[in-house]
Design a protein around this motif. Structure first.
Motif, mmCIF file in Angstrom:
data_model
loop_
_atom_site.group_PDB
_atom_site.id
_atom_site.type_symbol
_atom_site.label_atom_id
_atom_site.label_comp_id
_atom_site.label_asym_id
_atom_site.label_seq_id
_atom_site.Cartn_x
_atom_site.Cartn_y
_atom_site.Cartn_z
ATOM 1 N N LEU A 173 0.827 -1.205 0.000
ATOM 2 C CA LEU A 173 0.000 0.000 0.000
ATOM 3 C C LEU A 173 0.861 1.254 0.000
ATOM 4 C CD1 LEU A 173 -2.834 -0.981 2.510
ATOM 5 C CD2 LEU A 173 -3.018 -0.765 0.026
ATOM 6 N N ALA A 174 1.954 1.230 0.763
ATOM 7 C CA ALA A 174 2.840 2.400 0.797
ATOM 8 C C ALA A 174 3.487 2.637 -0.562
ATOM 9 C CB ALA A 174 3.903 2.204 1.875
ATOM 10 N N THR A 175 3.907 1.563 -1.212
ATOM 11 C CA THR A 175 4.506 1.689 -2.544
ATOM 12 C C THR A 175 3.487 2.203 -3.547
ATOM 13 O OG1 THR A 175 6.051 -0.106 -2.084
ATOM 14 C CG2 THR A 175 5.662 0.436 -4.396
ATOM 15 N N HIS A 176 2.254 1.684 -3.456
ATOM 16 C CA HIS A 176 1.194 2.125 -4.365
ATOM 17 C C HIS A 176 0.895 3.601 -4.165
ATOM 18 C CE1 HIS A 176 -2.475 2.023 -6.735
ATOM 19 N NE2 HIS A 176 -3.131 2.555 -5.714
ATOM 20 N N SER A 227 -4.758 6.876 -4.199
ATOM 21 C CA SER A 227 -3.981 6.013 -3.316
ATOM 22 C C SER A 227 -4.744 4.756 -2.931
ATOM 23 C CB SER A 227 -3.585 6.788 -2.049
ATOM 24 O OG SER A 227 -4.753 7.188 -1.338
ATOM 25 N N TRP A 228 -6.018 4.679 -3.290
ATOM 26 C CA TRP A 228 -6.825 3.522 -2.913
ATOM 27 C C TRP A 228 -6.503 2.326 -3.820
ATOM 28 C CZ3 TRP A 228 -9.385 3.752 1.524
ATOM 29 C CH2 TRP A 228 -9.725 5.011 2.024
ATOM 30 N N LEU A 229 -6.377 1.162 -3.219
ATOM 31 C CA LEU A 229 -6.048 -0.061 -3.966
ATOM 32 C C LEU A 229 -7.134 -1.092 -3.714
ATOM 33 C CD1 LEU A 229 -3.841 -1.308 -5.784
ATOM 34 C CD2 LEU A 229 -2.816 -2.273 -3.715
ATOM 35 N N ALA A 230 -7.723 -1.621 -4.790
ATOM 36 C CA ALA A 230 -8.781 -2.625 -4.668
ATOM 37 C C ALA A 230 -8.213 -3.929 -4.126
ATOM 38 C CB ALA A 230 -9.432 -2.860 -6.033
#
Length: 279
Positions: free
Chosen positions: A195-198, A206-209
């Protein structure tokens, strides 16, 4: 004589049934039968899960009930299927790739049928042979490749399954033809790192599914294919601990306060690992 085909995952089983149809061997004509192995053996407790009605199987059932997203009787149903497999006189073909879940399923089947090794056969697959829209076509071409598994190898794989059950880790990673046990904290750390890398590299949001996160975890060193029930469970646990932000649609992002704390945290202690014999 009937041939029973075992393969991990319902999508792969569906492709194999279609492959048999293409070869003029429909899976419902009693000469070929396909069973999908669905219990994700890479995660959760394993000790004594091959004992019907025992506490180990009950513990694994409780694990899947806690996670949700899978049938609550998953572990019991698979144990019953393997019990029935031991009782019938049929050739068995286990189709497997080098994926961690496939390799654990292979070892479990070898353990359950170790006393009738002459019945056991295998087809070794590349990962891309059982994925995508043309999987059935590729599997059709592999039908003639079923070959017996040697008694020595069956014995060795059965022993490795017993070792994995005894180690009883929270997760099982498959790297360099070797299994090691991991912990949920290892997976949680990897989730937060992804998540930090994304957040750092993403140009729009910044949201990741959750499905994209599962793919990133698998590619990023988890050592096993991280299924959606596991991803969603760990996201809920991390959100409850204020380690990340979670939207109603289960998209995740770094929690600012938690991210600052992570930057100064000491390294995690080394956890005990279980080593399987290398292939």
């Amino acid at each position: 004589m009937t041939t029973i085909h075992l393969i991990y995952g319902e999508p792969a089983a569906a492709a194999l049934r279609e492959a048999l149809e293409r070869a003029g061997r429909p899976a419902d004509d009693h000469s070929d039968h396909v069973i999908a192995l669905r219990d994700e053996l890479t995660v959760g407790p394993l000790r004594d899960i091959d004992e019907p009605g025992g506490p180990g199987l009950a513990q694994r059932t409780n694990f899947w009930e806690r996670l949700g997203g899978v049938p609550p009787t998953l572990a019991r149903d698979e144990c019953a299927e393997l019990n029935a497999l031991e009782a019938v006189d049929a050739h068995v073909v286990i189709w497997h790739s080098n994926d961690a879940a496939h390799q654990l399923a292979l070892r479990r089947v070898c353990y359950r049928l170790r006393n009738v090794p002459q019945r056991l056969n295998e087809v070794r697959l590349a990962a891309d042979e059982i994925s995508g829209p043309n999987a059935a076509i590729r599997l059709t071409a592999r039908l003639p490749d079923a070959a017996p598994i040697s008694v020595l190898r069956i014995t060795r794989l059965a022993l490795e399954w017993q070792e994995a059950k005894f180690a009883n880790g929270e997760t099982r990673r498959w790297r360099d033809n070797t299994f090691t046990s991991g912990s949920w904290s290892d997976l949680d750390t990897l989730i937060l790192d992804v998540l930090a890398t994304h957040e750092t590299t993403s140009a729009d949001t910044s949201w990741l599914a959750s499905d994209a996160l599962g793919t990133a975890l698998t590619r990023g060193g988890a050592g096993f294919t991280v299924g959606e029930p596991v991803v969603l469970w760990r996201l809920r646990e991390l959100a409850a601990a204020d380690a990340l932000r979670l939207r109603d649609d289960m998209c995740a992002a770094c929690a600012p306060v938690a991210a600052a704390a992570r930057a100064t945290r000491p390294p995690l202690p080394l956890t005990a690992t279980h080593l399987s014999l290398p292939r």
